[in-house]
Design a protein around this motif. Structure first.
Motif, PDB file in Angstrom:
ATOM      1  N   TRP A 275      24.375  12.971   6.705  1.00 21.88           N
ATOM      2  CA  TRP A 275      23.388  13.909   6.185  1.00 21.88           C
ATOM      3  C   TRP A 275      23.831  14.342   4.784  1.00 21.88           C
ATOM      4  O   TRP A 275      25.029  14.506   4.526  1.00 21.88           O
ATOM      5  CB  TRP A 275      23.293  15.182   7.027  1.00 21.88           C
ATOM      6  CG  TRP A 275      23.008  15.012   8.473  1.00 21.88           C
ATOM      7  CD1 TRP A 275      21.786  15.075   9.087  1.00 21.88           C
ATOM      8  CD2 TRP A 275      23.960  14.812   9.526  1.00 21.88           C
ATOM      9  NE1 TRP A 275      21.912  14.906  10.437  1.00 21.88           N
ATOM     10  CE2 TRP A 275      23.238  14.741  10.741  1.00 21.88           C
ATOM     11  CE3 TRP A 275      25.348  14.680   9.562  1.00 21.88           C
ATOM     12  CZ2 TRP A 275      23.867  14.551  11.968  1.00 21.88           C
ATOM     13  CZ3 TRP A 275      25.981  14.477  10.774  1.00 21.88           C
ATOM     14  CH2 TRP A 275      25.237  14.414  11.964  1.00 21.88           C
ATOM     15  N   ILE A 276      22.893  14.570   3.915  1.00 25.26           N
ATOM     16  CA  ILE A 276      23.153  15.274   2.657  1.00 25.26           C
ATOM     17  C   ILE A 276      22.328  16.548   2.681  1.00 25.26           C
ATOM     18  O   ILE A 276      21.121  16.516   2.920  1.00 25.26           O
ATOM     19  CB  ILE A 276      22.812  14.419   1.430  1.00 25.26           C
ATOM     20  CG1 ILE A 276      23.782  13.240   1.321  1.00 25.26           C
ATOM     21  CG2 ILE A 276      22.863  15.265   0.154  1.00 25.26           C
ATOM     22  CD1 ILE A 276      23.514  12.315   0.139  1.00 25.26           C
ATOM     23  N   ILE A 277      23.010  17.672   2.459  1.00 24.42           N
ATOM     24  CA  ILE A 277      22.344  18.980   2.424  1.00 24.42           C
ATOM     25  C   ILE A 277      22.443  19.487   0.995  1.00 24.42           C
ATOM     26  O   ILE A 277      23.472  20.043   0.580  1.00 24.42           O
ATOM     27  CB  ILE A 277      23.006  19.964   3.408  1.00 24.42           C
ATOM     28  CG1 ILE A 277      22.967  19.374   4.822  1.00 24.42           C
ATOM     29  CG2 ILE A 277      22.310  21.319   3.371  1.00 24.42           C
ATOM     30  CD1 ILE A 277      23.837  20.100   5.811  1.00 24.42           C
ATOM     31  N   PRO A 278      21.384  19.315   0.203  1.00 20.79           N
ATOM     32  CA  PRO A 278      21.493  19.648  -1.224  1.00 20.79           C
ATOM     33  C   PRO A 278      21.493  21.146  -1.520  1.00 20.79           C
ATOM     34  O   PRO A 278      21.857  21.547  -2.607  1.00 20.79           O
ATOM     35  CB  PRO A 278      20.270  18.968  -1.833  1.00 20.79           C
ATOM     36  CG  PRO A 278      19.287  18.837  -0.714  1.00 20.79           C
ATOM     37  CD  PRO A 278      20.106  18.663   0.531  1.00 20.79           C
ATOM     38  N   VAL A 279      21.071  21.977  -0.562  1.00 21.12           N
ATOM     39  CA  VAL A 279      20.918  23.444  -0.684  1.00 21.12           C
ATOM     40  C   VAL A 279      19.671  23.810  -1.488  1.00 21.12           C
ATOM     41  O   VAL A 279      18.923  24.725  -1.122  1.00 21.12           O
ATOM     42  CB  VAL A 279      22.177  24.130  -1.247  1.00 21.12           C
ATOM     43  CG1 VAL A 279      21.931  25.600  -1.561  1.00 21.12           C
ATOM     44  CG2 VAL A 279      23.329  23.997  -0.247  1.00 21.12           C
TER      45      VAL A 279
ATOM     46  N   VAL B 203      17.208  18.701   4.488  1.00 21.82           N
ATOM     47  CA  VAL B 203      18.277  17.864   5.020  1.00 21.82           C
ATOM     48  C   VAL B 203      17.861  16.409   4.830  1.00 21.82           C
ATOM     49  O   VAL B 203      16.742  16.023   5.200  1.00 21.82           O
ATOM     50  CB  VAL B 203      18.532  18.150   6.512  1.00 21.82           C
ATOM     51  CG1 VAL B 203      19.573  17.177   7.068  1.00 21.82           C
ATOM     52  CG2 VAL B 203      18.984  19.590   6.715  1.00 21.82           C
ATOM     53  N   LEU B 204      18.767  15.610   4.264  1.00 25.09           N
ATOM     54  CA  LEU B 204      18.479  14.201   4.000  1.00 25.09           C
ATOM     55  C   LEU B 204      19.377  13.342   4.890  1.00 25.09           C
ATOM     56  O   LEU B 204      20.549  13.114   4.573  1.00 25.09           O
ATOM     57  CB  LEU B 204      18.736  13.878   2.529  1.00 25.09           C
ATOM     58  CG  LEU B 204      17.984  14.737   1.503  1.00 25.09           C
ATOM     59  CD1 LEU B 204      18.469  14.444   0.091  1.00 25.09           C
ATOM     60  CD2 LEU B 204      16.485  14.506   1.612  1.00 25.09           C
ATOM     61  N   PRO B 205      18.858  12.862   6.034  1.00 23.75           N
ATOM     62  CA  PRO B 205      19.687  12.036   6.920  1.00 23.75           C
ATOM     63  C   PRO B 205      19.874  10.632   6.369  1.00 23.75           C
ATOM     64  O   PRO B 205      19.006  10.090   5.678  1.00 23.75           O
ATOM     65  CB  PRO B 205      18.902  12.022   8.232  1.00 23.75           C
ATOM     66  CG  PRO B 205      17.482  12.282   7.818  1.00 23.75           C
ATOM     67  CD  PRO B 205      17.528  13.126   6.588  1.00 23.75           C
TER      68      PRO B 205
ATOM     69  N   VAL C 291      20.080   8.829  -2.758  1.00 23.49           N
ATOM     70  CA  VAL C 291      19.078   7.888  -2.266  1.00 23.49           C
ATOM     71  C   VAL C 291      19.350   7.563  -0.811  1.00 23.49           C
ATOM     72  O   VAL C 291      20.465   7.754  -0.316  1.00 23.49           O
ATOM     73  CB  VAL C 291      19.083   6.579  -3.093  1.00 23.49           C
ATOM     74  CG1 VAL C 291      18.776   6.855  -4.553  1.00 23.49           C
ATOM     75  CG2 VAL C 291      20.417   5.855  -2.953  1.00 23.49           C
ATOM     76  N   PRO C 292      18.326   7.060  -0.075  1.00 29.72           N
ATOM     77  CA  PRO C 292      18.594   6.578   1.284  1.00 29.72           C
ATOM     78  C   PRO C 292      19.692   5.517   1.268  1.00 29.72           C
ATOM     79  O   PRO C 292      19.753   4.685   0.353  1.00 29.72           O
ATOM     80  CB  PRO C 292      17.243   5.995   1.717  1.00 29.72           C
ATOM     81  CG  PRO C 292      16.232   6.722   0.885  1.00 29.72           C
ATOM     82  CD  PRO C 292      16.892   6.951  -0.430  1.00 29.72           C
TER      83      PRO C 292
ATOM     84  N   HIS D 232      29.350  10.139  10.051  1.00 29.48           N
ATOM     85  CA  HIS D 232      29.327  11.335  10.894  1.00 29.48           C
ATOM     86  C   HIS D 232      29.462  12.632  10.087  1.00 29.48           C
ATOM     87  O   HIS D 232      29.498  13.709  10.659  1.00 29.48           O
ATOM     88  CB  HIS D 232      30.448  11.272  11.934  1.00 29.48           C
ATOM     89  CG  HIS D 232      30.418  10.035  12.772  1.00 29.48           C
ATOM     90  ND1 HIS D 232      29.366   9.736  13.623  1.00 29.48           N
ATOM     91  CD2 HIS D 232      31.294   9.000  12.865  1.00 29.48           C
ATOM     92  CE1 HIS D 232      29.603   8.586  14.219  1.00 29.48           C
ATOM     93  NE2 HIS D 232      30.757   8.116  13.778  1.00 29.48           N
ATOM     94  N   GLN D 233      29.543  12.497   8.773  1.00 28.61           N
ATOM     95  CA  GLN D 233      29.779  13.666   7.929  1.00 28.61           C
ATOM     96  C   GLN D 233      28.488  14.194   7.303  1.00 28.61           C
ATOM     97  O   GLN D 233      27.564  13.431   7.007  1.00 28.61           O
ATOM     98  CB  GLN D 233      30.769  13.346   6.805  1.00 28.61           C
ATOM     99  CG  GLN D 233      32.225  13.523   7.197  1.00 28.61           C
ATOM    100  CD  GLN D 233      32.814  12.302   7.856  1.00 28.61           C
ATOM    101  OE1 GLN D 233      32.105  11.512   8.456  1.00 28.61           O
ATOM    102  NE2 GLN D 233      34.121  12.134   7.742  1.00 28.61           N
ATOM    103  N   ALA D 234      28.493  15.500   7.108  1.00 25.26           N
ATOM    104  CA  ALA D 234      27.450  16.161   6.326  1.00 25.26           C
ATOM    105  C   ALA D 234      28.024  16.482   4.959  1.00 25.26           C
ATOM    106  O   ALA D 234      29.099  17.087   4.859  1.00 25.26           O
ATOM    107  CB  ALA D 234      26.980  17.437   7.018  1.00 25.26           C
ATOM    108  N   LEU D 235      27.324  16.085   3.906  1.00 21.22           N
ATOM    109  CA  LEU D 235      27.714  16.421   2.544  1.00 21.22           C
ATOM    110  C   LEU D 235      27.049  17.721   2.147  1.00 21.22           C
ATOM    111  O   LEU D 235      25.826  17.865   2.276  1.00 21.22           O
ATOM    112  CB  LEU D 235      27.276  15.320   1.565  1.00 21.22           C
ATOM    113  CG  LEU D 235      28.317  14.273   1.165  1.00 21.22           C
ATOM    114  CD1 LEU D 235      28.744  13.468   2.385  1.00 21.22           C
ATOM    115  CD2 LEU D 235      27.779  13.373   0.074  1.00 21.22           C
ATOM    116  N   ILE D 236      27.849  18.670   1.663  1.00 20.92           N
ATOM    117  CA  ILE D 236      27.320  19.927   1.147  1.00 20.92           C
ATOM    118  C   ILE D 236      27.925  20.172  -0.231  1.00 20.92           C
ATOM    119  O   ILE D 236      28.939  19.556  -0.586  1.00 20.92           O
ATOM    120  CB  ILE D 236      27.655  21.121   2.071  1.00 20.92           C
ATOM    121  CG1 ILE D 236      29.176  21.343   2.165  1.00 20.92           C
ATOM    122  CG2 ILE D 236      27.043  20.926   3.452  1.00 20.92           C
ATOM    123  CD1 ILE D 236      29.574  22.628   2.879  1.00 20.92           C
TER     124      ILE D 236
END
Length: 452
Positions: free
Chosen positions: A25-29, A35-37, A52-53, A71-75
């Motif tokens: 996931w990317i969570i740009p805030v 949320v961008l899975p 990008v996807p 498995h990581q979320a980027l914040i």
């Protein structure tokens, strides 16, 4: 029959980048709640150049190094909006005491005996190591010997705003208010060209600074276009003391002196009435909310939901490790959200996405660097933290933002970048010798408490 594709042709068209991170996931805030899975983030020369996807990333970018983190979320890298980094060496020195007893009988005497440039350098290294491992990429510091803290911060590669501390009484660092300002401004001039560093003026509190000195600080802030970072309304005693000495509450005094405005970061802001909440919001002030420190020192419960509802910008800080005792912004996010609900009597007060914003983009706005950091957007600096969501403690994961705020902890931070440079990989610090750091810490522990 069509010709076979030419692999070299497609390779030539790929955009070169330094790092390509493939994340669950990317969570740009920004935008809020997005949320961008299964997305990937590209970094080039310290800057985010693509989000990008993942299915498209390898047909667009050619990376020097790729990170496969499914498995990581980027914040965005977390921002500690208020701390005293070097006080990490005093962690646990005087626990379970009221604020003024803690300060007058323990902390200030210990500082008088031991604080030096060497102490600040080593203590700041310890703080940076702890914060980087917890996903914190930027701190707003307030302490003595800022030039030593700046060198430590640069050694670790952490982004930092340093406060030019101002007090009226002498310490090992300076003799009086003018001396504090002179030495702090000299440090600012020494490091003004360092892209990871910035400076603010940091008067300790209304009860330790005179009107004459505040007038100088207002002028300097305007001339240098820099922020003012100060403890305000932390305790009821502070307010009663101001009423007795000046006839007004501290914030009213500061307003009369011209300190309220977009340059002001009001730290703690626990004891506020409706007029003061409105003033902070109307004047464009920022609040650094430090929930764990407020609880540990029994200072009270900041009216965070009322501040946000009024339009004030609220970020999250830890305070120093001597009064917290953790420089754990992830933990502060959770505590801030839960306390706000209890104080407001509403379960929807400070929802998870707001708590995450307080620890990222809101704090960046308070520091005046929200065009550089605080969200994951193309063109911003690559200050990034990744959180491993595959652990038992965060499974199952229905809402990744809620899970980060309410269930994850800093031990799940796996990778951290500051300005595009990898600082933590698989939970391990890259640029800091942990064994050497622990040896320095033991040395200072023995000096502070030689019998232990």
């Amino acid at each position: 029959m069509s010709a076979a594709p030419n692999p070299g042709k497609f390779l030539y068209m790929l955009e070169p980048v330094d790092s390509l991170i493939h994340a669950g996931w990317i969570i740009p805030v920004l935008p809020a709640g997005v949320v961008l899975p299964q997305h990937s983030l590209a970094i080039w020369q310290g800057e985010i150049v693509g989000i990008v996807p993942t299915s498209e990333a390898q047909t667009r970018f050619s990376a020097r190094r790729e990170f496969d983190l499914p498995h990581q979320a980027l914040i965005p890298g977390l921002i500690n909006l208020h701390t005293h980094a070097a006080m990490s060496l005093m962690r646990g020195l005087a626990d379970d005491l009221p604020l003024m007893t803690w300060l007058n009988d323990h902390i200030w005497p210990a500082e008088g005996r031991h604080v030096s440039a060497e102490f600040v350098f080593d203590g700041t290294l310890l703080a940076c190591a702890e914060m980087l491992r917890g996903g914190v990429t930027c701190m707003n510091d307030m302490y003595f010997f800022p030039e030593a803290a700046a060198r430590a911060s640069l050694q670790t590669g952490m982004r930092t705003s340093f406060g030019i501390v101002v007090l009226e009484f002498p310490t090992a660092y300076a003799a009086d208010a003018d001396d504090y300002l002179h030495k702090g401004l000299k440090a600012r001039d020494e490091f003004k060209d360092e892209p990871l560093l910035s400076f603010a003026i940091a008067p300790h509190a209304p009860y330790t600074v005179t009107d004459r000195t505040f007038a100088k600080i207002v002028t300097l802030s305007e001339q240098l276009d820099c922020g003012i970072h100060m403890h305000i309304h932390e305790t009821e005693d502070e307010i009663q003391q101001s009423l007795k000495e000046y006839g007004v509450r501290p914030l009213a005094r500061l307003k009369n002196l011209g300190l309220l405005g977009p340059n002001l970061i009001a730290v703690h802001a626990v004891h506020l009435n409706a007029v003061e909440i409105a003033d902070l919001a109307h004047q464009g002030c920022h609040v650094a909310h430090c929930p764990a420190s407020n609880l540990k020192l029994a200072s009270g419960f900041a009216p965070v939901d009322k501040l946000l509802q009024a339009g004030a910008n609220v970020g999250i800080g830890t305070d120093g490790a001597a009064s917290n005792n953790r420089l754990d912004v992830m933990g502060e996010m959770r505590l801030a959200a839960l306390l706000a609900k209890g104080v407001a009597g509403r379960a929807d007060a400070v929802p998870a996405q707001t708590a995450l914003a307080m620890a990222t983009i809101n704090a960046a706005r308070a520091l005046g660097i929200d065009k550089k950091i605080g969200s994951l957007e193309i063109g911003k600096c690559a200050d990034i933290a990744t959180i491993d969501m595959s652990k038992v403690e965060t499974s199952p994961c229905f809402d990744v933002i809620s899970q980060i705020v309410y269930a994850a902890d800093r031990e799940q931070v796996s990778h951290v970048w500051v300005d595009g440079e990898l600082k933590v990989e698989n939970g391990s610090l890259i640029d800091i010798d942990t064994q050497e750091l622990l040896a320095k810490t033991a040395y200072w522990q023995n000096k502070l408490h030689p019998t232990q």
